[in-house]
Design a protein around this motif. Structure first.
Motif, short mmCIF file in Angstrom:
data_model
loop_
_atom_site.label_atom_id
_atom_site.label_comp_id
_atom_site.label_asym_id
_atom_site.label_seq_id
_atom_site.Cartn_x
_atom_site.Cartn_y
_atom_site.Cartn_z
N VAL A 46 31.07 34.17 36.51
CA VAL A 46 32.14 33.18 36.67
C VAL A 46 33.50 33.89 36.65
O VAL A 46 34.37 33.59 37.48
CB VAL A 46 32.04 32.09 35.57
CG1 VAL A 46 33.32 31.27 35.49
CG2 VAL A 46 30.84 31.20 35.85
N THR A 47 33.68 34.84 35.75
CA THR A 47 34.92 35.61 35.70
C THR A 47 35.15 36.36 37.01
O THR A 47 36.26 36.37 37.55
CB THR A 47 34.90 36.59 34.52
OG1 THR A 47 34.71 35.84 33.31
CG2 THR A 47 36.18 37.40 34.44
N ALA A 50 36.21 33.97 39.73
CA ALA A 50 37.58 33.51 39.48
C ALA A 50 38.59 34.58 39.91
O ALA A 50 39.61 34.27 40.54
CB ALA A 50 37.76 33.17 38.00
N VAL A 53 38.86 34.60 43.64
CA VAL A 53 39.68 33.48 44.11
C VAL A 53 41.16 33.82 43.98
O VAL A 53 41.94 33.61 44.92
CB VAL A 53 39.34 32.18 43.34
CG1 VAL A 53 40.36 31.08 43.63
CG2 VAL A 53 37.93 31.70 43.67
N VAL A 54 41.55 34.38 42.84
CA VAL A 54 42.95 34.77 42.65
C VAL A 54 43.35 35.81 43.69
O VAL A 54 44.41 35.72 44.31
CB VAL A 54 43.18 35.31 41.22
CG1 VAL A 54 44.56 35.93 41.08
CG2 VAL A 54 42.98 34.19 40.20
N THR A 65 38.98 33.17 49.59
CA THR A 65 39.32 32.11 48.63
C THR A 65 38.30 30.99 48.69
O THR A 65 37.78 30.55 47.67
CB THR A 65 40.74 31.56 48.91
OG1 THR A 65 41.67 32.64 48.87
CG2 THR A 65 41.12 30.50 47.90
N ASN A 68 34.59 32.11 47.58
CA ASN A 68 34.50 32.40 46.15
C ASN A 68 34.81 31.19 45.29
O ASN A 68 34.29 31.08 44.19
CB ASN A 68 35.38 33.60 45.80
CG ASN A 68 34.74 34.88 46.24
OD1 ASN A 68 33.76 35.32 45.67
ND2 ASN A 68 35.25 35.47 47.31
N THR A 69 35.59 30.25 45.79
CA THR A 69 35.79 28.99 45.07
C THR A 69 34.49 28.21 45.02
O THR A 69 34.11 27.68 43.96
CB THR A 69 36.90 28.14 45.73
OG1 THR A 69 38.14 28.87 45.66
CG2 THR A 69 37.06 26.80 45.04
N LEU A 72 32.19 30.01 42.70
CA LEU A 72 32.68 29.80 41.34
C LEU A 72 32.22 28.45 40.80
O LEU A 72 31.77 28.35 39.65
CB LEU A 72 34.21 29.89 41.31
CG LEU A 72 34.91 29.55 39.99
CD1 LEU A 72 34.49 30.49 38.88
CD2 LEU A 72 36.42 29.59 40.19
N SER A 76 29.70 28.15 37.75
CA SER A 76 30.21 27.40 36.61
C SER A 76 29.27 26.26 36.24
O SER A 76 29.10 25.94 35.05
CB SER A 76 31.60 26.84 36.92
OG SER A 76 32.53 27.89 37.08
#
Length: 95
Positions: A46-47, A50, A53-54, A65, A68-69, A72, A76
């Motif tokens: 999950v990290t 995230a 995504v950033v 983005t 990976n969203t 994620l 999650s």
């Protein structure tokens, strides 16, 4: 390499990343049991997503983005079920 071929590989990779969590999620949900899931592994996963995504947002790479969203959210979901069903097992209540 042409942009079309590169994009095709990117779409394939994104679909694999996104759907790779579905079998695990389905199995956990059906069995209401996540004891076989590693909390450390999914926390790190999950990290990782995230951070991707950033990175995608910061570089304006919308395919990174978006993919990976989605991944994620799936990872999650597995992590949330791990916590939920682990608490239920510890408290001794049945589903």
């Amino acid at each position: 390499m042409s942009e079309v071929v590169a994009n095709a590989f990117g779409v394939g990779a994104a679909l694999c990343s996104i759907t790779s969590f579905a079998p695990q999620m389905i199995k956990i949900w059906k069995e209401q049991d996540a004891t076989a899931v590693s909390l450390k592994t999914y926390s790190l996963t999950v990290t990782c997503f995230a951070l991707w995504v950033v990175y995608g947002v910061m570089t304006g790479a919308w395919p990174v983005t978006f993919a990976n969203t989605c991944a994620l959210l799936m990872a999650s979901g597995v992590l949330a079920m791990k916590w939920r069903f682990s608490r239920r097992a510890r408290s001794g209540s049945a589903a």
